[in-house]
Design an enzyme around this catalytic site. Structure first.
Site, PDB file in Angstrom:
ATOM      1  N   HIS A 408       0.811  -1.220   0.000  1.00 30.11           N
ATOM      2  CA  HIS A 408       0.000   0.000   0.000  1.00 30.11           C
ATOM      3  C   HIS A 408       0.844   1.270   0.000  1.00 30.11           C
ATOM      4  O   HIS A 408       0.292   2.367  -0.148  1.00 30.11           O
ATOM      5  CB  HIS A 408      -0.949  -0.001   1.198  1.00 30.11           C
ATOM      6  CG  HIS A 408      -2.258   0.682   0.942  1.00 30.11           C
ATOM      7  ND1 HIS A 408      -2.646   1.125  -0.301  1.00 30.11           N
ATOM      8  CD2 HIS A 408      -3.287   0.998   1.772  1.00 30.11           C
ATOM      9  CE1 HIS A 408      -3.838   1.692  -0.220  1.00 30.11           C
ATOM     10  NE2 HIS A 408      -4.254   1.623   1.031  1.00 30.11           N
ATOM     11  N   ASP A 412      -2.306   1.594  -4.573  1.00 31.29           N
ATOM     12  CA  ASP A 412      -3.565   1.915  -3.926  1.00 31.29           C
ATOM     13  C   ASP A 412      -4.627   0.866  -4.263  1.00 31.29           C
ATOM     14  O   ASP A 412      -4.436   0.029  -5.150  1.00 31.29           O
ATOM     15  CB  ASP A 412      -4.044   3.301  -4.356  1.00 31.29           C
ATOM     16  CG  ASP A 412      -3.135   4.409  -3.823  1.00 31.29           C
ATOM     17  OD1 ASP A 412      -2.590   4.241  -2.711  1.00 31.29           O
ATOM     18  OD2 ASP A 412      -2.974   5.428  -4.515  1.00 31.29           O
TER      19      ASP A 412
END
Length: 436
Positions: A408, A412
């Site tokens: 992350h 995304d």
């Protein structure tokens, strides 16, 4: 009589050293050409070093557990014929330092491991890995003056520090259970000692083997490095199951290879990576490295329970036959312990088949320095709603879950979710009339 120098052979583009794990031949033993003389281990695989000549082993220049550089002479074999010049190489300073480090690490195994995440300063994964391998503490790392952007420590900075480490002011070690010794300001807090494990009289204590220790270190380092997040999607693979059942016998007869589901899945993943190159990257500090080639890692379980990840190079350039041959070759050589160090190098994305063990889905840990890993769940017959122009009805379908873990920090949810959805789309749109 002639004296032949047996050198540590080149084992792959990125492999520069190996550890001697076992001498298969002792001084005075007769050796045939191509016969294995010793066993070595890199950070990924174990392999044997064969002799290029026939003769008598007269000298071993390194001991078991010594670290040897590629190209170094490791043994002398006496052969028939003219004289061959022999230079008895001593371990290079790097090798000596590595051996000393190994011994020191063994003596200091009770010391608290460095926890670089506790530091307020930023260190790239590459710098942290070098620091861990070289035994550089958090306090030492924080004391290095960085030459990178915003004063960050580069690879060259830490390597220069290690090279001149003997001339650096000593940083007092901190033992578990004692108060931290403040050598400089802003020293990171010491990691707490792990809770003691109770051992009863009937319990068996088994030391981890070398590979399990490496895997353990890789997994912990990956979780500490990447911000793991997952996306899951269910896929209808009924058409794939029917097609494989229809062609698998003809495939094996024509190609001499078994057709499993894995190469079909790998083909879809390679296509999706071409569509979403943002998943085919690595991270180094503040920099994103976009990989030119699509090299698919294929997690494989070994007979001893350990795990290894051989790599299918340029997977997007293979047709289904080529993919099946690559999958079978790497899988078979992994089980037989015949992988070469280069077989596990250069991966840009990894696929693991947790369905082999009956798991419906899983949350795999990213194979650093990659940013994503896909777990293939077990294929199951399930009742499902089937939409038709005449209306919806319930039927039995073959379905599986895809579990996508991604980093992350740079991936995304939109990219991570879209990528695994594209893999699913390719699988569900599989052409049942295609040839193989």
């Amino acid at each position: 009589m002639a004296r032949f120098e047996l050198k540590l052979p080149k084992m792959g583009e990125s492999v520069a050293e190996a550890t001697i794990t076992n001498w298969l031949k002792q001084v005075g033993d007769k050796i045939e050409m191509d016969e294995a003389v010793l066993e070595i281990a890199t950070d990924k695989v174990d392999s044997e070093v064969p002799s290029e000549v026939s003769g008598i082993l007269v000298e071993q220049l390194f001991n078991k557990d010594d670290l040897v550089q590629v190209g170094q002479t490791i043994a002398i074999i006496e052969t028939e014929g003219g004289d061959v010049a022999v230079v008895k190489q001593e371990a290079t300073p790097v090798a000596v330092a590595e051996v000393a480090k190994t011994v020191e690490a063994a003596k200091d195994s009770v010391a608290a491991p460095a926890n670089f995440s506790d530091s307020e300063k930023f260190f790239s994964p590459l710098v942290k890995n070098i620091a861990k391998e070289e035994g550089v503490s958090v306090a030492e790392l924080e004391s290095i003056k960085g030459s990178g952007k915003d004063g960050r420590i580069t690879k060259e900075d830490i390597l220069n520090y290690i090279k001149n480490r003997g001339n650096q002011p000593a940083v007092a070690p901190i033992a578990i259970g004692t108060a931290p010794v403040v050598a400089t300001q802003n020293v990171a807090p010491v990691a707490q000692k792990a809770a003691p494990v109770s051992v009863n009289g009937g319990d068996e204590i088994v030391e981890m083997d070398r590979m399990r220790k490496l895997i353990s270190g890789y997994m912990v380092a990956s979780v500490q490095t990447s911000a793991h997040v997952q996306s899951f999607i269910e896929v209808d693979v009924t058409n794939i199951v029917k097609w494989r059942n229809k062609v698998k016998d003809a495939f094996e007869k024509r190609e001499g290879e078994k057709l499993t589901f894995t190469p079909i899945m790998m083909e879809a993943v390679a296509k999706a990576l071409k569509d979403f190159p943002g998943m085919n990257i690595s991270v180094d500090g503040d920099y994103i490295i976009k990989k030119k080639n699509i090299n698919l890692g294929m997690a494989a379980a070994l007979p001893n329970g350990n795990l290894i990840v051989p790599v299918i190079k340029n997977a997007d350039q293979l047709n289904l036959v080529g993919m099946a041959k690559a999958v079978n070759d790497l899988g078979n050589r992994a089980k037989a312990g015949k992988l070469k160090p280069d077989d596990t190098q250069g991966g840009t994305y990894t696929v693991t088949n947790v369905g082999t063990f009956g798991s419906v889905f899983g949350t795999p840990i990213i194979n650093q320095p990659q940013v994503g890993i896909l777990a293939l769940g077990a294929i199951r017959k399930v009742p499902a709603v089937i939409e038709t122009p005449e209306g919806d009805f319930i039927g039995i379908r073959q379905k599986m879950f895809l579990s996508h873990s991604y980093d992350h920090r740079v991936v995304d949810g939109a990219l991570g979710g879209s990528f695994v959805k594209r893999v699913a789309d390719y699988l569900e749109a599989f052409d049942v009339n295609r040839d193989f």
